[in-house]
Write a protein that holds these residues in place. Sequence first.
Motif, PDB file in Angstrom:
ATOM      1  N   GLN A   1     -22.380   9.996 -26.762  1.00  0.00           N
ATOM      2  CA  GLN A   1     -22.268   9.765 -28.201  1.00  0.00           C
ATOM      3  C   GLN A   1     -23.024   8.506 -28.612  1.00  0.00           C
ATOM      4  O   GLN A   1     -23.756   8.510 -29.615  1.00  0.00           O
ATOM      5  CB  GLN A   1     -20.807   9.641 -28.613  1.00  0.00           C
ATOM      6  N   VAL A   2     -22.854   7.428 -27.851  1.00  0.00           N
ATOM      7  CA  VAL A   2     -23.521   6.177 -28.200  1.00  0.00           C
ATOM      8  C   VAL A   2     -25.032   6.360 -28.173  1.00  0.00           C
ATOM      9  O   VAL A   2     -25.745   5.888 -29.075  1.00  0.00           O
ATOM     10  CB  VAL A   2     -23.076   5.052 -27.251  1.00  0.00           C
ATOM     11  N   ARG A   3     -25.550   7.040 -27.158  1.00  0.00           N
ATOM     12  CA  ARG A   3     -26.998   7.258 -27.092  1.00  0.00           C
ATOM     13  C   ARG A   3     -27.480   8.034 -28.325  1.00  0.00           C
ATOM     14  O   ARG A   3     -28.466   7.651 -28.958  1.00  0.00           O
ATOM     15  CB  ARG A   3     -27.368   8.017 -25.824  1.00  0.00           C
ATOM     16  N   THR A   4     -26.788   9.113 -28.661  1.00  0.00           N
ATOM     17  CA  THR A   4     -27.203   9.930 -29.802  1.00  0.00           C
ATOM     18  C   THR A   4     -27.167   9.137 -31.097  1.00  0.00           C
ATOM     19  O   THR A   4     -28.109   9.168 -31.900  1.00  0.00           O
ATOM     20  CB  THR A   4     -26.300  11.166 -29.916  1.00  0.00           C
ATOM     21  N   VAL A   5     -26.082   8.399 -31.304  1.00  0.00           N
ATOM     22  CA  VAL A   5     -25.939   7.608 -32.526  1.00  0.00           C
ATOM     23  C   VAL A   5     -27.045   6.571 -32.634  1.00  0.00           C
ATOM     24  O   VAL A   5     -27.656   6.394 -33.705  1.00  0.00           O
ATOM     25  CB  VAL A   5     -24.548   6.947 -32.578  1.00  0.00           C
TER      26      VAL A   5
END
Length: 736
Positions: free
Chosen positions: A325-329
């Motif tokens: 999630q952090v990478r995508t965000v």
Amino acid sequence: MFGKASLVVFCLLGMAAQAAPPMELGRVDGGPAVAFVRNGPGDWGLRIDGTPRIAQARPARVEILHNGQVPQSLAAGYKTLRRTPDGVVAEADLKEHGRALFHIRDVWTMHGDVVTVSRQVQVMADGQGGFASSIAFDVERSVAWNDVKFLAPGILYADPTFDGPRSPGGTLNFAAHRLVVREDMLPAPLFAMAFAGGWSVSILDPSPRGDTTMADTTLSAPILTDARFQFGSLGAKQVEDGPVQFGFDFPGNVGLFGPPLPDKPMMSAPSPVRRYHPIARGVDHHYQVAFRIAHDGSFPQMSRNAWRWAWQTLKPPVTPIDVAQVRTVLLDHLQANSATIGGRTGIPFVLSTVTDKLQWNWTMIGMGFVSKNLECADQLLREGDRDPSERGQKMRATGLAIIKSMIEALPTVPLQGTGYDLATGKVWDHVWLSPYLRNATEDMRVLMQAYAREKALNRDHPEWLAWVKNYSDWLIQQQRADGSFPRRWERGSNAVAEASGTASYAPVPLLVLMTAITKDPKYQDAALKAGEFVWSNWGQRGLFVGGASDNPNITDKEAGMLSLEAYLSLYDATHDAKWLERAKAAGDFAESWIWIWNLPMPVDANNADLHWKKGVPTVGLQGITALSAGGADEYLDWAVPSYAKLYRLTGDTHYRDVARVLLHDTKSMVALPGRLYDMKGPGWQQEHWSMGPGWHGRGVGGHRFWLPWVSANHLHGITVLEETDPALFKEFSEGK
């Protein structure tokens, strides 16, 4: 406080040794005894028979300040000692004007090379003003101040020369023979001293609390009394011709050098900042202090061992994140905030995390350090390879456009700068984007990594290679005979603007990579010389300097991080074990800037006014530079793959633990869906915060801005770990 009223410690304890046998607490493995020694009837002191000898004739110590009066010290030996299965309970009463004012109960234990005292102070009569207590020792008088090498992580590594004059570990405090630091300014509440002959003593608060108020942390007054203060100070000092003294004060009392004033000379002595508990029955005044007594050998070895002891004691908890999630965000945020003007594309230098108002310098587009446009472009290219959808291909197009725009804006060597104005296409005339050694070589290295990856996928970019090769050929001609490079040049010139060689580690990874790509050994030869220069001048002392481009010649964590990368690249290229040992030394230094304890925000603060919110763990934050002690950011999360590599190369699981903390705990203040804090959307995070007193007040930063490095570093720790160590990446991502 612990330095006041210097005692005739060694005379008293020397006579006591002849009068009565000591009560031994224990012995350091292969080393000195720690014992209680009788000064007289009902009067016990403490002595450590090491090299040097350390003692305190009156361990029960309190400082009191009645309203409007000069601070007064009360000190006494222990009245009673009682053995328990775990150690010794020592008690004493402290009197003022014949009446018992305080009862002190210390529980001393010893395990291996660590002596721990748990102190409880009972106020026996109400009074005006406040009090603080201390646990302190004197070093034998044969040891002079300059004979000792001091460690305060993130602040001082033996040599104050590069710490700035007014820093707690800087030259003014060192010259004043006072190095006392509040624990809320430290990544770990740790202070250590290395003596000649290899012996050392380290001081640690093993159960720090850190509670404070807004009045305290903003330094609203030099003297404050409040029962809510739950922080200490630790360090060493020497009063006039007395012995070197070290210890722990609670609450913390320090001396600070204020900023210079136009009409006043430099302060000749630090201004005291005193914090007290009220003299009132029932006030909570208890704490622990641990002393590690060891034979470490060199200062770098002592520094490493003391830090690891603190790590093992405090056991920094990992707060897992959803890595995917952090990478995508973060990638979606990068793409959304890229800008194109007049056919030029870049990532703005600075954007607000809380408003849409644009800053005067938002169109500054730069390389490396805090701007990292080429590294941001590389992250977008990587995602384009991972995601074949329209989203990923849009990111790929943006990444290619960023690189193309940078090369077109800075086509000539010597460089006119390391950044340009997106609005005009002209080189931006600002010192932040001057031809810094680090700025250019840091981003060019990433570009060459992208070049090699793209070429392996049958995508050739000869213009990338030509641009970087042209710069690298010029750069090695600037190398001096001792292996060093200047920090900065005048625009478009060979003329040196900053001659210092402190940042000579910065070009090493690029130069090593250029030899790998071109097969020309001249680049790697230059890298080897630069690596030797940095090691011989600083690294072998456990000190790394000058990472931050805008803080020349200052001790900082980025110097350690960049040196770690330099030495790992030289080890990869040569397989010479000395470079791996040097990489470990740089990694040991850099990790000692990581916050490994949770510091609470001021108890009376309005959470809406805080930038670092209440209840958010501070583990994983890092100090920035010794000059800005107490300031913190998340820059070191870039080094997740570096510590993972150290773990794989050495088998030392501690480096694995460091990598895991840096991957997870550094994302605590990134705005995510459902966790925006007060930021304007997912992906935002401001650049820095203050944790120590005085900078801006605990939990508040100097601004609310995001800079490209914030996302670039977060993403590098994720994507490069996945590329270089997929097994460890999978373990970490699954919370193992």
